[in-house]
Design an enzyme around this catalytic site. Structure first.
Site, PDB file in Angstrom:
ATOM      1  N   TYR A 280       0.841  -1.203   0.000  1.00 57.57           N
ATOM      2  CA  TYR A 280       0.000   0.000   0.000  1.00 57.57           C
ATOM      3  C   TYR A 280       0.876   1.253   0.000  1.00 57.57           C
ATOM      4  CZ  TYR A 280      -3.751   3.169   1.591  1.00 57.57           C
ATOM      5  OH  TYR A 280      -4.659   4.191   1.711  1.00 57.57           O
TER       6      TYR A 280
ATOM      7  N   VAL B 161      -9.788   1.106  13.054  1.00 58.82           N
ATOM      8  CA  VAL B 161     -10.017   1.269  14.479  1.00 58.82           C
ATOM      9  C   VAL B 161     -11.398   1.869  14.783  1.00 58.82           C
ATOM     10  CG1 VAL B 161      -8.818   3.521  14.682  1.00 58.82           C
ATOM     11  CG2 VAL B 161      -8.891   1.962  16.607  1.00 58.82           C
TER      12      VAL B 161
ATOM     13  N   ASN C   7     -14.111  -0.810  13.995  1.00 57.06           N
ATOM     14  CA  ASN C   7     -13.990  -1.919  14.954  1.00 57.06           C
ATOM     15  C   ASN C   7     -14.542  -1.531  16.328  1.00 57.06           C
ATOM     16  OD1 ASN C   7     -12.806  -3.823  13.344  1.00 57.06           O
ATOM     17  ND2 ASN C   7     -10.939  -4.019  14.557  1.00 57.06           N
TER      18      ASN C   7
ATOM     19  N   THR D 150      -0.900   7.106  18.548  1.00 57.59           N
ATOM     20  CA  THR D 150      -1.873   8.157  18.260  1.00 57.59           C
ATOM     21  C   THR D 150      -2.267   8.165  16.783  1.00 57.59           C
ATOM     22  OG1 THR D 150      -0.243   9.852  17.714  1.00 57.59           O
ATOM     23  CG2 THR D 150      -0.858   9.641  20.040  1.00 57.59           C
TER      24      THR D 150
ATOM     25  N   PRO E 282       2.422   2.440  12.691  1.00 58.33           N
ATOM     26  CA  PRO E 282       3.035   3.722  13.075  1.00 58.33           C
ATOM     27  C   PRO E 282       2.678   4.115  14.518  1.00 58.33           C
ATOM     28  CG  PRO E 282       2.030   3.888  10.903  1.00 58.33           C
ATOM     29  CD  PRO E 282       1.597   2.567  11.478  1.00 58.33           C
TER      30      PRO E 282
HETATM   31  P1  NAD Z   1     -12.766   1.927   0.123  1.00 54.28           P
HETATM   32  O1  NAD Z   1     -12.132   0.576   0.152  1.00 54.28           O
HETATM   33  O2  NAD Z   1     -14.095   2.086   0.747  1.00 54.28           O
HETATM   34  O3  NAD Z   1     -12.835   2.475  -1.360  1.00 54.28           O
HETATM   35  C1  NAD Z   1     -11.964   2.077  -2.384  1.00 54.28           C
HETATM   36  C2  NAD Z   1     -12.820   1.772  -3.603  1.00 54.28           C
HETATM   37  O4  NAD Z   1     -11.965   1.414  -4.696  1.00 54.28           O
HETATM   38  C3  NAD Z   1     -13.770   0.583  -3.377  1.00 54.28           C
HETATM   39  O5  NAD Z   1     -15.061   0.935  -3.802  1.00 54.28           O
HETATM   40  C4  NAD Z   1     -13.154  -0.520  -4.226  1.00 54.28           C
HETATM   41  O6  NAD Z   1     -14.108  -1.455  -4.683  1.00 54.28           O
HETATM   42  C5  NAD Z   1     -12.515   0.279  -5.346  1.00 54.28           C
HETATM   43  N1  NAD Z   1     -11.417  -0.432  -6.013  1.00 54.28           N
HETATM   44  C6  NAD Z   1     -10.402  -1.116  -5.431  1.00 54.28           C
HETATM   45  N2  NAD Z   1      -9.584  -1.612  -6.371  1.00 54.28           N
HETATM   46  C7  NAD Z   1     -10.101  -1.229  -7.584  1.00 54.28           C
HETATM   47  C8  NAD Z   1      -9.719  -1.443  -8.916  1.00 54.28           C
HETATM   48  N3  NAD Z   1      -8.616  -2.147  -9.223  1.00 54.28           N
HETATM   49  N4  NAD Z   1     -10.470  -0.914  -9.893  1.00 54.28           N
HETATM   50  C9  NAD Z   1     -11.594  -0.194  -9.603  1.00 54.28           C
HETATM   51  N5  NAD Z   1     -12.012   0.031  -8.340  1.00 54.28           N
HETATM   52  C10 NAD Z   1     -11.266  -0.476  -7.347  1.00 54.28           C
HETATM   53  O7  NAD Z   1     -11.710   2.917   0.807  1.00 54.28           O
HETATM   54  P2  NAD Z   1     -11.821   4.474   1.104  1.00 54.28           P
HETATM   55  O8  NAD Z   1     -11.539   4.637   2.543  1.00 54.28           O
HETATM   56  O9  NAD Z   1     -13.042   5.059   0.523  1.00 54.28           O
HETATM   57  O10 NAD Z   1     -10.546   5.004   0.309  1.00 54.28           O
HETATM   58  C11 NAD Z   1     -10.643   5.668  -0.940  1.00 54.28           C
HETATM   59  C12 NAD Z   1      -9.264   6.184  -1.347  1.00 54.28           C
HETATM   60  O11 NAD Z   1      -8.772   7.089  -0.370  1.00 54.28           O
HETATM   61  C13 NAD Z   1      -8.224   5.066  -1.476  1.00 54.28           C
HETATM   62  O12 NAD Z   1      -7.405   5.356  -2.584  1.00 54.28           O
HETATM   63  C14 NAD Z   1      -7.443   5.184  -0.204  1.00 54.28           C
HETATM   64  O13 NAD Z   1      -6.116   4.736  -0.368  1.00 54.28           O
HETATM   65  C15 NAD Z   1      -7.506   6.682   0.076  1.00 54.28           C
HETATM   66  N6  NAD Z   1      -7.324   6.956   1.501  1.00 54.28           N
HETATM   67  C16 NAD Z   1      -8.321   6.701   2.407  1.00 54.28           C
HETATM   68  C17 NAD Z   1      -8.108   6.968   3.757  1.00 54.28           C
HETATM   69  C18 NAD Z   1      -9.167   6.740   4.800  1.00 54.28           C
HETATM   70  O14 NAD Z   1      -8.912   6.989   5.982  1.00 54.28           O
HETATM   71  N7  NAD Z   1     -10.362   6.287   4.469  1.00 54.28           N
HETATM   72  C19 NAD Z   1      -6.873   7.463   4.177  1.00 54.28           C
HETATM   73  C20 NAD Z   1      -5.885   7.681   3.231  1.00 54.28           C
HETATM   74  C21 NAD Z   1      -6.115   7.440   1.887  1.00 54.28           C
HETATM   75  N1  UDP Z   2      -6.229  -0.557  16.201  1.00 50.12           N
HETATM   76  C1  UDP Z   2      -6.606  -1.022  17.448  1.00 50.12           C
HETATM   77  N2  UDP Z   2      -7.667  -1.873  17.518  1.00 50.12           N
HETATM   78  C2  UDP Z   2      -8.394  -2.258  16.431  1.00 50.12           C
HETATM   79  C3  UDP Z   2      -8.018  -1.758  15.166  1.00 50.12           C
HETATM   80  C4  UDP Z   2      -6.919  -0.908  15.082  1.00 50.12           C
HETATM   81  O1  UDP Z   2      -5.992  -0.679  18.461  1.00 50.12           O
HETATM   82  O2  UDP Z   2      -9.358  -3.017  16.597  1.00 50.12           O
HETATM   83  C5  UDP Z   2      -5.091   0.382  16.121  1.00 50.12           C
HETATM   84  C6  UDP Z   2      -4.059   0.035  15.054  1.00 50.12           C
HETATM   85  O3  UDP Z   2      -3.093  -0.863  15.557  1.00 50.12           O
HETATM   86  C7  UDP Z   2      -3.468   1.398  14.759  1.00 50.12           C
HETATM   87  C8  UDP Z   2      -4.641   2.364  14.953  1.00 50.12           C
HETATM   88  O4  UDP Z   2      -5.604   1.633  15.733  1.00 50.12           O
HETATM   89  O5  UDP Z   2      -2.467   1.714  15.690  1.00 50.12           O
HETATM   90  C9  UDP Z   2      -5.297   2.808  13.651  1.00 50.12           C
HETATM   91  O6  UDP Z   2      -5.564   1.655  12.865  1.00 50.12           O
HETATM   92  P1  UDP Z   2      -6.312   1.724  11.458  1.00 50.12           P
HETATM   93  O7  UDP Z   2      -6.172   0.374  10.846  1.00 50.12           O
HETATM   94  O8  UDP Z   2      -7.656   2.284  11.636  1.00 50.12           O
HETATM   95  O9  UDP Z   2      -5.502   2.799  10.621  1.00 50.12           O
HETATM   96  P2  UDP Z   2      -3.940   2.955  10.232  1.00 50.12           P
HETATM   97  O10 UDP Z   2      -3.098   2.048  11.082  1.00 50.12           O
HETATM   98  O11 UDP Z   2      -3.886   2.612   8.785  1.00 50.12           O
HETATM   99  O12 UDP Z   2      -3.664   4.375  10.527  1.00 50.12           O
END
Ligand code: NAD
Ligand code: UDP
Ligand code: UDP
Length: 313
Positions: A144, A186, A189, A209, A273
């Site tokens: 990722y 998190v 969950n 955090t 992280p």
């Molecule tokens: P999500 O999994 O709900 O959405 C991702 C979407 O992309 C899904 O609908 C999935 O079916 C589609 N997808 C996956 N692979 C594909 C492919 N090969 N072709 C077409 N569609 C595909 O996740 P999200 O939280 O909505 O994230 C959306 C974007 O934002 C992602 O690129 C993610 O990396 C980025 N992002 C999200 C967060 C967050 O906290 N939610 C944080 C950082 C970055």
């Molecule tokens: N985490 C946790 N319990 C859970 C799920 C996640 O303590 O049931 C922790 C995880 O280890 C991380 C933080 O929550 O430190 C955020 O996790 P998440 O997967 O939401 O996001 P990311 O790690 O990608 O920032």
């Protein structure tokens, strides 16, 4: 009225973005392969004549005519992106190449949904855009992190080589209605565990955090970024600088749900992280944006959503 392609449009963030763009009077082409997204997220948009849904995988070429592209397609939660890590890197890298090729052909503006994960386990806190990150290239999160980093490289090379109009936003942890109940993140969950009266699983000491941004604030910032002048490319951090430990988050969710679930401690996943918090000075200055929704208010909305999901299950 612009013709706007949203890849990953049936996902959590994508569905909110499609909804907001339609509300602004645009024509929206929502593209998704439904890997983690679902038709349920966008079913309320299906009757709108300005909305079109296309099942397609961004790893394959796409020929459509649009004015703007928001490239969100990519599984985002560790459980989902680690399930098929090779496919995750392909989606980020081949997906970026195809969407950039499309943007080049039709001269569209293109925005990449990058991530705070490009900073890895950061040595600099909070993280400004100028920080290059501390990323393990061979760990379980690398598919990722490195996929997203390579996508950023491609965006900037298409800019330098082909003069494309690019925008890169680095999204920090975002939450809200339509998160997947089982994606292992998190916020989802803890809320689902609290609502079902199950133990709240804290990984590690719970002292790590994160900063949580409500989805409405995030979508507003993405649209403002797309609206900036052609000389602005980012990368720009988008997130909420309020910083909480996972124990603080769990306690808030217990209070807001009125749950009597207990906290239990489980092993910390590798490469998790220790801390993460955006420096949003650039977003404040360039976009005139800052998050408006406090964590308690956003959690209330999210809890209300999950109550419906849990009740229906
Ligand atoms: P999500 O999994 O709900 O959405 C991702 C979407 O992309 C899904 O609908 C999935 O079916 C589609 N997808 C996956 N692979 C594909 C492919 N090969 N072709 C077409 N569609 C595909 O996740 P999200 O939280 O909505 O994230 C959306 C974007 O934002 C992602 O690129 C993610 O990396 C980025 N992002 C999200 C967060 C967050 O906290 N939610 C944080 C950082 C970055
Ligand atoms: N985490 C946790 N319990 C859970 C799920 C996640 O303590 O049931 C922790 C995880 O280890 C991380 C933080 O929550 O430190 C955020 O996790 P998440 O997967 O939401 O996001 P990311 O790690 O990608 O920032
Ligand atoms: N591409 C696409 N739609 C388009 C134009 C290009 O999917 O409308 C794909 C194309 O298949 C190629 C990629 O985008 O694999 C990169 O295109 P570019 O023109 O930059 O590179 P080239 O075709 O010269 O390799």
């Amino acid at each position: 009225m612009q013709r706007i392609l949203v890849t990953g449009g049936a996902g959590f963030l994508g569905s909110h973005l499609c909804e907001r763009l339609l509300g602004q009077g645009h024509d929206v082409l929502c593209l998704d392969n439904f890997y983690t997204g679902s038709k349920r997220n966008i079913s309320h948009l299906m009757g709108n004549p300005a909305f079109e849904l296309m099942r397609h995988d961004v790893c394959f070429p796409l020929y459509v005519e649009v004015d703007q592209i928001y490239n969100l397609a990519c599984p985002a939660s560790p459980i989902h992106y680690q399930f098929d890590p090779v496919q995750t890197t392909k989606t980020s890298v081949h997906g970026a190449i195809n969407m950039l090729g499309l943007a080049k052909r039709v001269k569209a503006k293109i925005l990449q949904a990058s991530t705070s994960e490009v900073y890895g386990d950061p040595d600099v806190h909070p993280q400004p855009e100028t920080y290059w990150g501390s990323v393990n290239p061979i760990g379980i999160r690398s598919c990722y992190d490195e996929g997203k980093r390579c996508a950023e490289t491609l965006f900037f090379d298409y800019r330098r080589q082909h003069n494309l109009r690019i925008k890169v936003v680095r999204i920090f942890n975002t939450y809200g209605p339509r998160m997947h109940p089982n994606d292992g993140r998190v916020v989802s969950n803890f809320i689902v565990q609290a609502l079902q009266g199950r133990d709240i699983t804290i990984y590690g000491s719970g002292e790590q955090t994160r900063s949580f941004c409500y989805v409405d604030d995030l979508v507003e910032a993405m649209i403002r970024t797309m609206g900036t002048g052609d000389d602005f490319t980012g990368p720009v951090n988008i997130g909420n600088p309020g910083e909480f430990t996972m124990i603080e988050l769990a306690e808030k969710i217990l209070t807001l749900t009125g749950s009597r679930s207990k906290l239990v401690f489980e092993p910390l996943p590798s490469d998790d992280p220790r801390q993460r918090k955006p420096d949003i000075a650039l977003a404040r200055g360039t976009l005139g944006w800052e998050p408006k929704v406090a964590l308690d208010d956003g959690l209330r909305e999210t809890i209300a959503y999950f109550r419906r999901i849990v009740a229906a299950a």
